[in-house]
Motif scaffolding. Structure first.
Motif, mmCIF file in Angstrom:
data_model
loop_
_atom_site.group_PDB
_atom_site.id
_atom_site.type_symbol
_atom_site.label_atom_id
_atom_site.label_comp_id
_atom_site.label_asym_id
_atom_site.label_seq_id
_atom_site.Cartn_x
_atom_site.Cartn_y
_atom_site.Cartn_z
ATOM 1 N N UNK A 1 0.828 -1.204 0.000
ATOM 2 C CA UNK A 1 0.000 0.000 0.000
ATOM 3 C C UNK A 1 0.868 1.262 0.000
ATOM 4 N N UNK A 2 0.381 2.322 -0.664
ATOM 5 C CA UNK A 2 1.118 3.580 -0.649
ATOM 6 C C UNK A 2 0.843 4.322 0.644
ATOM 7 N N UNK A 3 1.726 5.193 0.953
ATOM 8 C CA UNK A 3 1.567 5.974 2.181
ATOM 9 C C UNK A 3 1.377 7.439 1.785
ATOM 10 N N UNK A 4 0.451 8.077 2.428
ATOM 11 C CA UNK A 4 0.280 9.507 2.176
ATOM 12 C C UNK A 4 1.250 10.235 3.100
ATOM 13 N N UNK A 5 2.092 11.074 2.551
ATOM 14 C CA UNK A 5 3.186 11.642 3.350
ATOM 15 C C UNK A 5 3.007 13.138 3.619
ATOM 16 N N UNK A 6 1.794 13.594 3.546
ATOM 17 C CA UNK A 6 1.624 15.040 3.648
ATOM 18 C C UNK A 6 1.545 15.533 5.083
ATOM 19 N N UNK A 7 1.228 14.640 5.995
ATOM 20 C CA UNK A 7 1.225 15.088 7.382
ATOM 21 C C UNK A 7 2.609 14.801 7.957
ATOM 22 N N UNK A 8 2.834 15.303 9.147
ATOM 23 C CA UNK A 8 4.128 15.112 9.780
ATOM 24 C C UNK A 8 4.416 13.631 9.994
ATOM 25 N N UNK A 15 -6.840 1.419 0.917
ATOM 26 C CA UNK A 15 -8.248 1.466 0.531
ATOM 27 C C UNK A 15 -8.761 2.875 0.325
ATOM 28 N N UNK A 16 -7.995 3.865 0.696
ATOM 29 C CA UNK A 16 -8.470 5.240 0.557
ATOM 30 C C UNK A 16 -7.645 6.014 -0.470
ATOM 31 N N UNK A 17 -6.346 5.859 -0.360
ATOM 32 C CA UNK A 17 -5.507 6.794 -1.117
ATOM 33 C C UNK A 17 -5.563 6.561 -2.624
ATOM 34 N N UNK A 18 -5.486 7.641 -3.346
ATOM 35 C CA UNK A 18 -5.367 7.570 -4.801
ATOM 36 C C UNK A 18 -4.349 8.623 -5.220
ATOM 37 N N UNK A 19 -4.002 8.575 -6.471
ATOM 38 C CA UNK A 19 -3.113 9.597 -7.000
ATOM 39 C C UNK A 19 -3.778 10.958 -6.858
ATOM 40 N N UNK A 20 -3.021 11.996 -6.795
ATOM 41 C CA UNK A 20 -3.554 13.369 -6.749
ATOM 42 C C UNK A 20 -4.261 13.700 -5.447
ATOM 43 N N UNK A 21 -4.107 12.837 -4.435
ATOM 44 C CA UNK A 21 -4.826 13.087 -3.177
ATOM 45 C C UNK A 21 -3.843 13.570 -2.115
ATOM 46 N N UNK A 22 -4.222 14.617 -1.411
ATOM 47 C CA UNK A 22 -3.368 15.156 -0.355
ATOM 48 C C UNK A 22 -4.184 15.247 0.925
ATOM 49 N N UNK A 23 -3.617 14.709 1.998
ATOM 50 C CA UNK A 23 -4.305 14.764 3.293
ATOM 51 C C UNK A 23 -3.407 15.517 4.267
ATOM 52 N N UNK A 24 -3.931 16.585 4.846
ATOM 53 C CA UNK A 24 -3.139 17.393 5.770
ATOM 54 C C UNK A 24 -2.963 16.710 7.110
ATOM 55 N N UNK A 25 -4.043 16.155 7.653
ATOM 56 C CA UNK A 25 -4.004 15.556 8.986
ATOM 57 C C UNK A 25 -4.649 14.164 8.914
ATOM 58 N N UNK A 26 -3.793 13.178 8.700
ATOM 59 C CA UNK A 26 -4.296 11.823 8.457
ATOM 60 C C UNK A 26 -5.016 11.252 9.666
ATOM 61 N N UNK A 27 -4.490 11.523 10.855
ATOM 62 C CA UNK A 27 -5.096 10.966 12.063
ATOM 63 C C UNK A 27 -6.515 11.506 12.247
ATOM 64 N N UNK A 291 -7.945 17.130 -3.545
ATOM 65 C CA UNK A 291 -7.617 16.449 -4.802
ATOM 66 C C UNK A 291 -7.072 17.476 -5.792
ATOM 67 N N UNK A 292 -6.001 17.096 -6.455
ATOM 68 C CA UNK A 292 -5.330 18.008 -7.383
ATOM 69 C C UNK A 292 -5.549 17.587 -8.829
#
Ligand code: TMP
Length: 308
Positions: A1-8, A15-27, A291-292
Motif C-alpha cells: 500500500x502507498x503511504x500519504x506523506x503530507x502530514x508530519x 483502501x483510501x488513497x489515490x493519486x492526486x490526493x493530499x491529506x493534511x491531517x491523516x489521524x 484532490x489536485x
C-alpha cells in the motif's frame, strides 16, 4: 500500500488513497471516517458544489463552462452585456483585498444585474436546452457511479450552487440520462410564464458569498417547486437529522455550505483546480482531503467506501 506523506507522521491509508490526493491531517481524517462509519448511512448526507467540483475544470486544455457561462440567450446583445458584467465583477469576486461586507454587496449587485438581463433579453427553455447541448462542460469521471452508490444506500445529495438550477437540471438530464431521486438542487431557480418565457427568479438570490448562509434553510421554500430531475423525494426534516456530512467543493468558501446544519462529523473534500502551488497549504488546512489536477471522482468513491 502507498503511504500519504503530507502530514508530519505517516499513516497507512490502504483502501483510501489515490493519486492526486493530499491529506493534511491523516489521524484526524481516520477518526472522522471511523465516526461516520459507526453511525451508518442513515446519518450521512452529501453536500456538493456543482461547477468545477462535480464538473471538470479543464476540458481539452480550455476552462470548462459554468452554468452561467454556458448560457446563450439567443440574443447576442444580451450575451455580450452579461459578458461585460463578468469582466467587471469576476476580478472583484476573486480579489482577496476587498472586505467581505463590501464584496457581498457587489456580488448581490452582479447576480441581480445578470438575472435582470436574462429576463429583459428573453430566455426560453429551448435556449437552455440548446445551450447545454453545445456547452463545454463535462462531469468528472465517476460522478454517475458516485450518485448510484449514494442512491443504493439511500444517502441524499444536496447540490448547492450560486449558478442556475434550471441549467444544472438540464445538464443532469442531458448528460446522465436518468434521474436520481436522492438529488436535490439548491440554486437560483427560474420562473417561466405560460408562453415559456423567463419572467422572474424565485426566492432569495444565491450568490457566491451567500453560500455561507444556511443551505438547508434556503432549500425549504423550494420544496413546492416543479421537480428537480423528475422530482426529489427529499424530506428536509429528515435531512437535518443526518448529522454526518461529506462535503465536496472547490473553494474554501464552499465549506460554508454545511453551516445550516448542526453536524456531528464532517469530512470536507476540496478540489484544488488552479494556482496549486500558491493555494495547497491553505487548502490542506481548510479541507480534510484535497484532490489536485482535475482528479476523477474515484478518490471520493474510495473514501465513501470507507464510510458506508
Ligand atoms: P458556484 O458555481 O461555485 O456556486 O459559483 C458560481 C460562479 O458563477 C461564480 O464563480 C461566478 C460565476 N458567474 C458567472 O460566470 N456569470 C454570471 O453572470 C454570474 C452572476 C456568476
Amino acid at each position: 500500500t502507498r503511504i500519504v506523506v503530507c502530514s508530519e507522521r505517516k499513516f497507512s491509508m490502504e483502501g483510501i488513497e489515490t493519486e492526486n490526493m493530499v491529506v493534511g491531517d491523516t489521524l484526524s481524517l481516520q477518526k472522522k471516517i471511523a465516526a461516520i462509519r459507526a453511525a451508518g448511512p442513515s446519518k450521512l448526507q452529501v453536500i456538493a458544489d456543482f461547477d468545477a467540483t462535480l464538473t471538470k475544470y479543464n476540458i481539452n486544455g480550455q476552462r470548462g463552462q459554468t452554468s452561467h457561462g454556458l448560457l446563450q440567450q439567443g440574443n447576442p446583445e444580451y450575451d455580450r452585456k452579461r459578458q461585460e458584467l463578468y469582466d467587471h465583477y469576476r476580478p472583484i469576486e476573486i480579489c482577496p483585498e476587498i472586505p467581505i461586507k463590501e464584496k457581498t454587496k457587489l456580488m448581490e449587485e452582479w447576480w441581480g444585474k445578470t438575472h435582470g438581463l436574462l429576463v429583459e433579453g428573453g430566455l426560453t427553455f429551448d435556449d437552455i436546452r440548446k445551450s447545454v447541448a453545445n456547452a463545454r462542460m463535462a462531469f468528472r469521471e465517476g460522478v454517475i457511479e458516485l450518485f448510484q452508490i449514494l442512491e443504493e444506500k439511500n444517502v441524499p445529495i444536496l447540490i448547492f450552487s450560486a449558478g442556475l438550477a434550471d441549467i444544472i437540471e438540464e445538464v443532469l438530464r442531458q448528460r446522465i440520462q436518468r434521474s436520481f431521486k436522492n438529488i436535490e438542487i439548491v440554486s437560483n431557480r427560474m420562473v417561466f410564464d405560460n408562453e415559456g418565457n423567463l419572467s422572474a427568479f424565485k426566492g432569495k438570490t444565491i450568490h457566491v458569498l451567500i453560500k455561507n448562509e444556511h443551505a438547508l434553510d434556503m432549500a425549504e421554500p423550494l420544496h413546492d417547486k416543479v421537480g428537480a430531475v423528475d422530482g426529489p423525494d427529499i424530506d428536509y426534516v429528515a435531512m437535518k437529522q443526518r448529522t454526518n456530512v461529506l462535503l465536496l467543493g472547490d473553494h474554501i468558501g464552499d465549506l460554508g455550505m454545511s453551516d445550516g446544519l448542526d453536524y456531528e462529523t464532517r469530512i470536507s473534500v476540496g478540489f484544488l483546480n488552479d494556482k496549486v502551488n500558491e493555494s495547497l497549504e491553505s487548502y490542506k488546512k481548510a479541507f480534510d482531503v484535497v484532490f489536485l489536477n482535475d482528479a476523477p471522482m474515484s478518490g471520493v468513491i474510495n473514501l465513501l467506501s470507507q464510510l458506508i
